[in-house]
Write an enzyme that holds these catalytic residues in place. Structure first.
Site, PDB file in Angstrom:
ATOM      1  N   LYS A  54      -1.732  40.924  11.613  1.00  0.00           N
ATOM      2  CA  LYS A  54      -0.664  40.708  10.633  1.00  0.00           C
ATOM      3  C   LYS A  54      -1.178  39.842   9.482  1.00  0.00           C
ATOM      4  O   LYS A  54      -0.949  40.153   8.308  1.00  0.00           O
ATOM      5  CB  LYS A  54       0.550  40.035  11.281  1.00  0.00           C
ATOM      6  CG  LYS A  54       1.375  40.945  12.129  1.00  0.00           C
ATOM      7  CD  LYS A  54       2.549  40.187  12.719  1.00  0.00           C
ATOM      8  CE  LYS A  54       3.423  41.081  13.549  1.00  0.00           C
ATOM      9  NZ  LYS A  54       4.601  40.374  14.083  1.00  0.00           N
ATOM     10  N   ALA A  70       2.436  35.246  13.143  1.00  0.00           N
ATOM     11  CA  ALA A  70       2.684  35.077  14.573  1.00  0.00           C
ATOM     12  C   ALA A  70       3.206  36.382  15.145  1.00  0.00           C
ATOM     13  O   ALA A  70       3.771  37.210  14.423  1.00  0.00           O
ATOM     14  CB  ALA A  70       3.695  33.955  14.805  1.00  0.00           C
ATOM     15  N   ASP A  71       3.001  36.552  16.440  1.00  0.00           N
ATOM     16  CA  ASP A  71       3.552  37.706  17.130  1.00  0.00           C
ATOM     17  C   ASP A  71       3.934  37.273  18.538  1.00  0.00           C
ATOM     18  O   ASP A  71       3.190  36.546  19.193  1.00  0.00           O
ATOM     19  CB  ASP A  71       2.551  38.856  17.189  1.00  0.00           C
ATOM     20  CG  ASP A  71       3.242  40.148  17.559  1.00  0.00           C
ATOM     21  OD1 ASP A  71       3.867  40.758  16.664  1.00  0.00           O
ATOM     22  OD2 ASP A  71       3.201  40.541  18.737  1.00  0.00           O
ATOM     23  N   THR A  72       5.092  37.722  18.966  1.00  0.00           N
ATOM     24  CA  THR A  72       5.612  37.347  20.276  1.00  0.00           C
ATOM     25  C   THR A  72       5.758  38.585  21.147  1.00  0.00           C
ATOM     26  O   THR A  72       6.214  39.624  20.677  1.00  0.00           O
ATOM     27  CB  THR A  72       6.975  36.635  20.135  1.00  0.00           C
ATOM     28  OG1 THR A  72       6.788  35.451  19.361  1.00  0.00           O
ATOM     29  CG2 THR A  72       7.561  36.274  21.482  1.00  0.00           C
ATOM     30  N   GLY A 107       1.439  34.510  19.880  1.00  0.00           N
ATOM     31  CA  GLY A 107       0.129  34.322  19.268  1.00  0.00           C
ATOM     32  C   GLY A 107       0.323  33.871  17.832  1.00  0.00           C
ATOM     33  O   GLY A 107       1.251  34.323  17.160  1.00  0.00           O
TER      34      GLY A 107
END
Length: 171
Positions: A54, A70-72, A107
């Site tokens: 991203k 961020a990525d969840t 992350g």
């Protein structure tokens, strides 16, 4: 001029950074997220990699800013759940999480496109969800709150009524 770019479509991430007093601008990352069922590495590896992809997808658009992405994902028993594709997918995900303890993994990447320097990390929170009654699940699905949320729920939204406890960071 803003200090950095938030590479995210998440209203919650915007809210958290704004409440913390950061000056930033938001750029929607043009990176297409894979469906949860397409995820092969571990949940932690995927969340970190997705945050990096991203950030990198926004880097060419914002070369003079540091980029935060961020990525969840949600993980249970080796299975990784991303964002549901539709209502029935949300039902499937929530039914498998109902009455369990699972992990919510985020992350995070901080990327400086000028130097190429990057910091990539992650955080885990254990979530124990009580068993959802069928009528409650239908009501929640009717609310639409499951849309665009990893694991089909957000603890900060009305999905928190299904959460018994957490071990780790709420935010």
């Amino acid at each position: 001029m803003s200090r950095f770019v938030l590479a995210s479509n998440s209203p919650r991430r915007r809210q958290l950074l704004g409440e913390a007093g950061y000056d930033f601008k938001v750029v929607s990352p043009p990176w297409p997220e894979p469906a949860g069922d397409e995820i092969n590495p571990s949940a932690a590896e995927f969340a970190q990699a997705a945050s990096y992809f991203k950030a990198r997808s926004v880097a060419s658009l914002c070369r003079s800013h540091v980029i935060l992405a961020a990525d969840t994902v949600v993980a249970r028993d080796g299975r990784v759940y991303g964002k549901p594709a539709d209502r029935e997918d949300a039902r499937r995900i929530l039914s498998s999480l109902s009455g369990t303890t699972h992990e919510v993994i985020t992350g995070v990447t901080l990327l400086d496109p000028r130097s190429g320097r990057r910091i990539i990390t992650m955080d885990r929170t254990g979530v124990t969800m009580r068993r959802m009654l069928p009528a409650e699940l239908d009501e929640y699905l009717d609310s639409g709150e499951w849309q665009d949320k990893a694991g089909a729920y957000g603890i900060q939204d009305i999905g928190d009524k299904f959460v018994e406890s957490i071990s780790g960071s709420f935010s």
